[in-house]
Design an enzyme around this catalytic site. Structure first.
Site, short mmCIF file in Angstrom:
data_model
loop_
_atom_site.label_atom_id
_atom_site.label_comp_id
_atom_site.label_asym_id
_atom_site.label_seq_id
_atom_site.Cartn_x
_atom_site.Cartn_y
_atom_site.Cartn_z
CD GLU A 157 -1.47 -9.04 1.53
OE1 GLU A 157 -2.13 -9.42 2.51
OE2 GLU A 157 -1.39 -7.83 1.20
CB ALA A 194 -0.92 0.00 1.22
N GLY A 234 1.44 -5.90 0.21
CA GLY A 234 0.51 -6.18 -0.87
C GLY A 234 1.19 -6.76 -2.10
CD GLU A 280 1.30 -6.64 5.19
OE1 GLU A 280 0.89 -6.65 4.02
OE2 GLU A 280 2.14 -7.47 5.62
#
Length: 262
Positions: A117, A69, A114, A137
């Protein structure tokens, strides 16, 4: 064929392969709200494209696949704005995860948060020697929210997933391979070429059979064996009674390449 870049995402098509490119290299391909919206739209477009038989997910620039992010954007946001951003991000990650075509991730440089991910959302992960994976995170007071906890659990197993998520540490390509976080290791700068070659080999196969097989594998993970075998049986029936099966067997017997009708 090159496509236009809009809000940090580029869509290219070459034959039956679609290439989705995270294209915001000046920000290490960090995911902004606008980029997430665009990615969800692009994935919906590719999912609906019957001519797209395989997908490559790659990234522009030399340093990073995606660093997660955009924390600079998020640092200016109120709690209400972060909450409003949440479904936008979920749609972006879900768009990649739920593509009906096989997805090959071409990872170079940093694949963090992310970015990791997005790689985990793919079916096959090609990593070059510069690749660095991580889910950091918890180090900034967050939990992986793009599927990281669940996808790592399913791909890596509980112990390795816990190691990755709870420590937030980074894995180089050697350890990523050992963990099962990468499927193929290639020299630096060649992940895209290898991913495209894999996608092209997939695209030569029956699109009906490949999509049915992906669905069975995705739905079967974590399912009791008897139920999972029923999913496989449904996939087999989908392919066995399709025009693709008739063409595939005819082409084999006639010693020619199949021309898939689907």
């Amino acid at each position: 064929m090159d496509g236009a870049t809009l809000d940090g995402v580029t869509l290219r098509r070459d034959g039956h392969v679609a290439e989705i490119v995270l294209d915001r290299p000046e920000a290490l391909n960090a995911l902004s709200t606008a980029m997430a919206r665009r990615l969800a739209d692009v994935c919906a477009e590719v999912a609906a494209d019957a001519s797209a038989r395989a997908v490559v997910l790659g990234a522009a620039g030399e340093k990073a696949f995606c660093v997660g992010a955009d924390l600079k954007e998020r640092g200016t946001m109120t709690d209400a704005e972060i909450l409003a951003q949440r479904p936008v991000f979920r749609a972006a990650f879900g768009g990649v995860l739920n593509l009906p075509q096989p997805v090959v991730a071409a990872v170079h440089g940093y694949a963090l948060g992310g970015g990791c991910e997005f790689a985990l959302s793919a079916d096959i992960i090609v990593a070059d020697e510069s690749a660095v994976f991580g889910l950091p995170e918890v180090s900034v007071g967050l939990v992986p929210g793009g599927g990281g906890t669940q996808l790592a659990l399913r791909r890596l197993g509980p112990g390795r997933a816990a190691d990755l998520v709870f420590t937030g540490r980074r894995l180089g390509v050697e350890e990523a391979l050992a963990y099962g976080l990468a499927d193929r290791r290639v020299p630096a700068g060649t992940a895209r070429a290898e991913a495209l070659a894999i996608a092209e080999s997939i695209a030569r196969n029956s699109p009906t059979a490949v999509r049915a097989a992906k669905r069975a594998m995705r739905l079967g993970g974590g399912t009791a064996l008897d139920a999972a075998l029923d999913l496989e049986d449904n996939a087999w029936r989908t392919a066995a009674f399709s025009a693709d099966r008739r063409e595939g067997i005819a082409a084999f017997n006639e010693k020619r390449k199949p021309v898939w009708p689907s």
